[in-house]
Design a protein around this motif. Structure first.
Motif, PDB file in Angstrom:
ATOM      1  N   ARG A  73      45.029 -13.921  -5.918  1.00 43.61           N
ATOM      2  CA  ARG A  73      43.814 -13.205  -5.549  1.00 43.61           C
ATOM      3  C   ARG A  73      43.233 -13.837  -4.291  1.00 43.61           C
ATOM      4  O   ARG A  73      43.268 -15.053  -4.124  1.00 43.61           O
ATOM      5  CB  ARG A  73      42.809 -13.257  -6.702  1.00 43.61           C
ATOM      6  CG  ARG A  73      43.275 -12.500  -7.934  1.00 43.61           C
ATOM      7  CD  ARG A  73      42.249 -12.559  -9.062  1.00 43.61           C
ATOM      8  NE  ARG A  73      41.915 -13.905  -9.504  1.00 43.61           N
ATOM      9  CZ  ARG A  73      42.659 -14.627 -10.337  1.00 43.61           C
ATOM     10  NH1 ARG A  73      43.805 -14.152 -10.798  1.00 43.61           N
ATOM     11  NH2 ARG A  73      42.272 -15.825 -10.700  1.00 43.61           N
ATOM     12  N   ARG A  79      39.109 -11.764   4.726  1.00 43.03           N
ATOM     13  CA  ARG A  79      38.856 -10.445   5.306  1.00 43.03           C
ATOM     14  C   ARG A  79      40.023 -10.055   6.190  1.00 43.03           C
ATOM     15  O   ARG A  79      40.606 -10.884   6.885  1.00 43.03           O
ATOM     16  CB  ARG A  79      37.586 -10.437   6.163  1.00 43.03           C
ATOM     17  CG  ARG A  79      36.335 -10.802   5.407  1.00 43.03           C
ATOM     18  CD  ARG A  79      35.812  -9.594   4.687  1.00 43.03           C
ATOM     19  NE  ARG A  79      34.644  -9.942   3.906  1.00 43.03           N
ATOM     20  CZ  ARG A  79      34.293  -9.312   2.823  1.00 43.03           C
ATOM     21  NH1 ARG A  79      34.973  -8.282   2.398  1.00 43.03           N
ATOM     22  NH2 ARG A  79      33.236  -9.670   2.157  1.00 43.03           N
ATOM     23  N   GLU A  84      37.481  -5.468   6.067  1.00 49.00           N
ATOM     24  CA  GLU A  84      37.577  -5.183   4.635  1.00 49.00           C
ATOM     25  C   GLU A  84      38.106  -6.404   3.893  1.00 49.00           C
ATOM     26  O   GLU A  84      38.870  -7.197   4.445  1.00 49.00           O
ATOM     27  CB  GLU A  84      38.512  -3.991   4.381  1.00 49.00           C
ATOM     28  CG  GLU A  84      37.979  -2.674   4.898  1.00 49.00           C
ATOM     29  CD  GLU A  84      36.774  -2.190   4.112  1.00 49.00           C
ATOM     30  OE1 GLU A  84      36.768  -2.320   2.869  1.00 49.00           O
ATOM     31  OE2 GLU A  84      35.819  -1.695   4.739  1.00 49.00           O
ATOM     32  N   SER A  86      40.393  -8.646   1.702  1.00 48.56           N
ATOM     33  CA  SER A  86      41.848  -8.676   1.545  1.00 48.56           C
ATOM     34  C   SER A  86      42.236  -8.288   0.125  1.00 48.56           C
ATOM     35  O   SER A  86      41.454  -8.451  -0.809  1.00 48.56           O
ATOM     36  CB  SER A  86      42.384 -10.071   1.847  1.00 48.56           C
ATOM     37  OG  SER A  86      42.173 -10.381   3.195  1.00 48.56           O
ATOM     38  N   GLN A  87      43.450  -7.800  -0.020  1.00 47.22           N
ATOM     39  CA  GLN A  87      43.976  -7.401  -1.324  1.00 47.22           C
ATOM     40  C   GLN A  87      44.791  -8.549  -1.933  1.00 47.22           C
ATOM     41  O   GLN A  87      45.330  -9.376  -1.210  1.00 47.22           O
ATOM     42  CB  GLN A  87      44.878  -6.170  -1.171  1.00 47.22           C
ATOM     43  CG  GLN A  87      44.158  -4.941  -0.653  1.00 47.22           C
ATOM     44  CD  GLN A  87      43.095  -4.474  -1.621  1.00 47.22           C
ATOM     45  OE1 GLN A  87      43.342  -4.346  -2.815  1.00 47.22           O
ATOM     46  NE2 GLN A  87      41.903  -4.247  -1.118  1.00 47.22           N
ATOM     47  N   PRO A  88      44.885  -8.569  -3.269  1.00 46.51           N
ATOM     48  CA  PRO A  88      45.759  -9.573  -3.891  1.00 46.51           C
ATOM     49  C   PRO A  88      47.190  -9.373  -3.412  1.00 46.51           C
ATOM     50  O   PRO A  88      47.576  -8.284  -3.012  1.00 46.51           O
ATOM     51  CB  PRO A  88      45.652  -9.268  -5.387  1.00 46.51           C
ATOM     52  CG  PRO A  88      44.424  -8.454  -5.538  1.00 46.51           C
ATOM     53  CD  PRO A  88      44.231  -7.724  -4.246  1.00 46.51           C
ATOM     54  N   ARG A  89      47.971 -10.425  -3.444  1.00 49.24           N
ATOM     55  CA  ARG A  89      49.380 -10.325  -3.106  1.00 49.24           C
ATOM     56  C   ARG A  89      50.187 -10.952  -4.232  1.00 49.24           C
ATOM     57  O   ARG A  89      49.653 -11.708  -5.045  1.00 49.24           O
ATOM     58  CB  ARG A  89      49.688 -11.001  -1.782  1.00 49.24           C
ATOM     59  CG  ARG A  89      49.414 -12.492  -1.764  1.00 49.24           C
ATOM     60  CD  ARG A  89      49.587 -13.085  -0.406  1.00 49.24           C
ATOM     61  NE  ARG A  89      50.993 -13.326  -0.124  1.00 49.24           N
ATOM     62  CZ  ARG A  89      51.413 -14.237   0.731  1.00 49.24           C
ATOM     63  NH1 ARG A  89      50.540 -14.951   1.396  1.00 49.24           N
ATOM     64  NH2 ARG A  89      52.684 -14.415   0.944  1.00 49.24           N
TER      65      ARG A  89
END
Length: 142
Positions: A73, A79, A84, A86-89
């Motif tokens: 996470r 950002r 925006e 950041s998304q989990p990877r």
């Protein structure tokens, strides 16, 4: 009779090779218990990362050899270029070992220590996420 064990006279050919599983004192050793000479459990492009996961951060059926996704996470300040969040990877790997951290502690928090094998270039990301409590493990289908 009928069991193809490694003869005692072959000890010099066995010493230094990596076992494919735990070897227990007094058990018979067969060739299938050993990786071929020069081969190791963890590849040169992989790294073993120790992670701690708590209740709900890993499936209960997690065990040795199980394929996993290490879900990382983002931090609260991560950002993207557009501002925006950041998304989990996820990083694909597999479980080398699992240890119950509460064993003998007299309390049950559900925390476990997991040795996860991941690509070497992702090891720092996984380790940092574990240290910051931003890591979950998801089991892959067997």
């Amino acid at each position: 009779d009928g069991v193809d064990v490694v003869p005692v006279g072959d000890v010099d050919e066995v010493v230094g090779r990596v076992a494919t599983s735990d070897l227990h004192e007094g058990s018979l050793l067969v060739e299938a218990d050993l990786f071929p000479e020069g081969e190791t459990l963890v590849g040169p492009d992989e790294a073993v990362v120790g992670v701690r996961v708590g209740v709900g951060a890993a499936p209960v059926e997690l065990g040795r050899g199980r394929g996993v996704l290490a879900v990382v996470r983002p931090t609260a300040t991560d950002r993207g270029t557009d501002g925006e969040a950041s998304q989990p990877r996820s990083v694909e790997g597999w479980v080398l070992d699992v240890e119950d951290l509460d064993a003998g502690a007299g309390q049950a928090t559900g925390s476990v220590s997991v040795s996860v094998v991941v690509p070497r270039d992702e090891a720092t990301v996984v380790a940092d996420a574990s240290a910051d409590d931003r890591l979950s493990l998801a089991a892959l289908e067997e």
